[in-house]
Design a protein around this motif. Structure first.
Motif, PDB file in Angstrom:
ATOM      1  N   MET A  54       0.835  -1.205   0.000  1.00  0.00           N
ATOM      2  CA  MET A  54       0.000   0.000   0.000  1.00  0.00           C
ATOM      3  C   MET A  54       0.869   1.254   0.000  1.00  0.00           C
ATOM      4  N   ALA A  55       1.910   1.255   0.839  1.00  0.00           N
ATOM      5  CA  ALA A  55       2.809   2.417   0.908  1.00  0.00           C
ATOM      6  C   ALA A  55       3.521   2.626  -0.426  1.00  0.00           C
ATOM      7  N   ARG A  56       3.991   1.535  -1.019  1.00  0.00           N
ATOM      8  CA  ARG A  56       4.702   1.618  -2.299  1.00  0.00           C
ATOM      9  C   ARG A  56       3.786   2.185  -3.389  1.00  0.00           C
ATOM     10  N   LEU A  57       2.536   1.745  -3.421  1.00  0.00           N
ATOM     11  CA  LEU A  57       1.596   2.243  -4.427  1.00  0.00           C
ATOM     12  C   LEU A  57       1.332   3.740  -4.252  1.00  0.00           C
ATOM     13  N   LYS A  58       1.192   4.176  -3.016  1.00  0.00           N
ATOM     14  CA  LYS A  58       0.946   5.598  -2.767  1.00  0.00           C
ATOM     15  C   LYS A  58       2.144   6.439  -3.182  1.00  0.00           C
ATOM     16  N   GLN A  60       4.258   5.656  -5.532  1.00  0.00           N
ATOM     17  CA  GLN A  60       4.266   5.665  -6.999  1.00  0.00           C
ATOM     18  C   GLN A  60       3.281   6.688  -7.541  1.00  0.00           C
ATOM     19  N   ARG A  61       2.090   6.750  -6.956  1.00  0.00           N
ATOM     20  CA  ARG A  61       1.094   7.741  -7.409  1.00  0.00           C
ATOM     21  C   ARG A  61       1.608   9.159  -7.173  1.00  0.00           C
ATOM     22  N   LEU A  62       2.178   9.382  -5.990  1.00  0.00           N
ATOM     23  CA  LEU A  62       2.709  10.702  -5.671  1.00  0.00           C
ATOM     24  C   LEU A  62       3.863  11.064  -6.607  1.00  0.00           C
ATOM     25  N   ASP A  63       4.708  10.096  -6.905  1.00  0.00           N
ATOM     26  CA  ASP A  63       5.844  10.325  -7.784  1.00  0.00           C
ATOM     27  C   ASP A  63       5.386  10.711  -9.191  1.00  0.00           C
ATOM     28  N   LYS A  64       4.308  10.121  -9.650  1.00  0.00           N
ATOM     29  CA  LYS A  64       3.785  10.474 -10.976  1.00  0.00           C
ATOM     30  C   LYS A  64       3.325  11.931 -11.010  1.00  0.00           C
ATOM     31  N   ILE A  65       2.809  12.403  -9.889  1.00  0.00           N
ATOM     32  CA  ILE A  65       2.277  13.765  -9.858  1.00  0.00           C
ATOM     33  C   ILE A  65       3.383  14.800  -9.689  1.00  0.00           C
ATOM     34  N   VAL A  66       4.306  14.571  -8.749  1.00  0.00           N
ATOM     35  CA  VAL A  66       5.275  15.615  -8.410  1.00  0.00           C
ATOM     36  C   VAL A  66       6.728  15.243  -8.682  1.00  0.00           C
ATOM     37  N   LEU A  68       9.306  12.753  -7.437  1.00  0.00           N
ATOM     38  CA  LEU A  68      10.083  12.751  -6.199  1.00  0.00           C
ATOM     39  C   LEU A  68      11.534  12.340  -6.431  1.00  0.00           C
ATOM     40  N   THR A  69      12.423  12.819  -5.564  1.00  0.00           N
ATOM     41  CA  THR A  69      13.805  12.337  -5.570  1.00  0.00           C
ATOM     42  C   THR A  69      13.827  11.007  -4.811  1.00  0.00           C
ATOM     43  N   ASP A  70      14.956  10.300  -4.863  1.00  0.00           N
ATOM     44  CA  ASP A  70      15.051   9.016  -4.163  1.00  0.00           C
ATOM     45  C   ASP A  70      14.887   9.177  -2.655  1.00  0.00           C
ATOM     46  N   LYS A  71      15.493  10.216  -2.101  1.00  0.00           N
ATOM     47  CA  LYS A  71      15.385  10.463  -0.663  1.00  0.00           C
ATOM     48  C   LYS A  71      13.934  10.772  -0.285  1.00  0.00           C
ATOM     49  N   GLN A  72      13.254  11.585  -1.108  1.00  0.00           N
ATOM     50  CA  GLN A  72      11.854  11.898  -0.857  1.00  0.00           C
ATOM     51  C   GLN A  72      10.994  10.640  -0.925  1.00  0.00           C
ATOM     52  N   LYS A  73      11.316   9.767  -1.885  1.00  0.00           N
ATOM     53  CA  LYS A  73      10.565   8.514  -2.005  1.00  0.00           C
ATOM     54  C   LYS A  73      10.709   7.675  -0.745  1.00  0.00           C
ATOM     55  N   ASN A  75      11.478   8.696   2.340  1.00  0.00           N
ATOM     56  CA  ASN A  75      10.772   9.342   3.442  1.00  0.00           C
ATOM     57  C   ASN A  75       9.258   9.205   3.300  1.00  0.00           C
ATOM     58  N   ALA A  76       8.760   9.389   2.077  1.00  0.00           N
ATOM     59  CA  ALA A  76       7.322   9.273   1.841  1.00  0.00           C
ATOM     60  C   ALA A  76       6.853   7.841   2.089  1.00  0.00           C
ATOM     61  N   GLU A  77       7.666   6.873   1.682  1.00  0.00           N
ATOM     62  CA  GLU A  77       7.290   5.476   1.906  1.00  0.00           C
ATOM     63  C   GLU A  77       7.223   5.155   3.394  1.00  0.00           C
ATOM     64  N   ALA A  78       8.144   5.713   4.177  1.00  0.00           N
ATOM     65  CA  ALA A  78       8.118   5.493   5.625  1.00  0.00           C
ATOM     66  C   ALA A  78       6.850   6.095   6.240  1.00  0.00           C
ATOM     67  N   ILE A  79       6.477   7.274   5.776  1.00  0.00           N
ATOM     68  CA  ILE A  79       5.270   7.930   6.285  1.00  0.00           C
ATOM     69  C   ILE A  79       4.035   7.121   5.897  1.00  0.00           C
ATOM     70  N   TYR A  80       3.966   6.745   4.630  1.00  0.00           N
ATOM     71  CA  TYR A  80       2.813   5.982   4.157  1.00  0.00           C
ATOM     72  C   TYR A  80       2.751   4.595   4.800  1.00  0.00           C
ATOM     73  N   LEU A  81       3.910   4.027   5.132  1.00  0.00           N
ATOM     74  CA  LEU A  81       3.929   2.719   5.782  1.00  0.00           C
ATOM     75  C   LEU A  81       3.292   2.804   7.164  1.00  0.00           C
TER      76      LEU A  81
END
Length: 141
Positions: A54-58, A60-66, A68-73, A75-81
């Protein structure tokens, strides 16, 4: 003779005009069943996703929109997890509560409760369908 011929022509035109109307084909039971099966399959697939998926999918969706850099990905995955784990726990708690409530009720009461839930879901979907108003964005001047 002319009156008979004229009335036959008028009758023929009226009869063919009625059949020439564009008619929509009602959805058959087979189509409804296929749609229902697809929705059920998606629901099962969604329910079987792990929090990591679920976190990975979110992300990916966010990355398509904005983009993201690898570091942002990361951090975002940790938050979504964290969010996905909390969501799974809430769902498990909801299911447990529902089982406990159903154990208190008899068959008729369970049927009434299920009917009320279906009606509430249908009402919610109707409200969502009526709210097809586009989302307003910030005004640029």
């Amino acid at each position: 003779m002319k009156k008979i011929l004229l009335s036959a022509v008028v009758l023929a035109v009226a009869a063919t005009g009625g059949f020439a109307q564009n008619k929509t084909i009602p959805q058959t039971t087979v189509n409804r069943q296929a749609t229902s099966q697809r929705l059920e399959t998606r629901k099962i697939q969604r329910a079987n996703r792990t929090p990591e998926d679920m976190a990975r999918l979110k992300v990916q969706r966010l990355d398509k929109i904005v983009t993201l850099t690898d570091k942002q990905k990361q951090n975002a995955e940790a938050i979504y997890l964290k969010e996905a784990i909390a969501h799974k726990e809430r769902m498990a708690q909801r299911e447990e509560t529902e089982k406990q409530i159903n154990s208190l009720l008899d068959k008729d009461q369970i049927q009434k409760l299920d009917a009320a839930k279906k009606e509430r879901l249908a009402n919610m979907r109707n409200r969502q369908a009526r709210r097809s108003v586009p989302v307003k964005t910030e005004k640029t001047e």
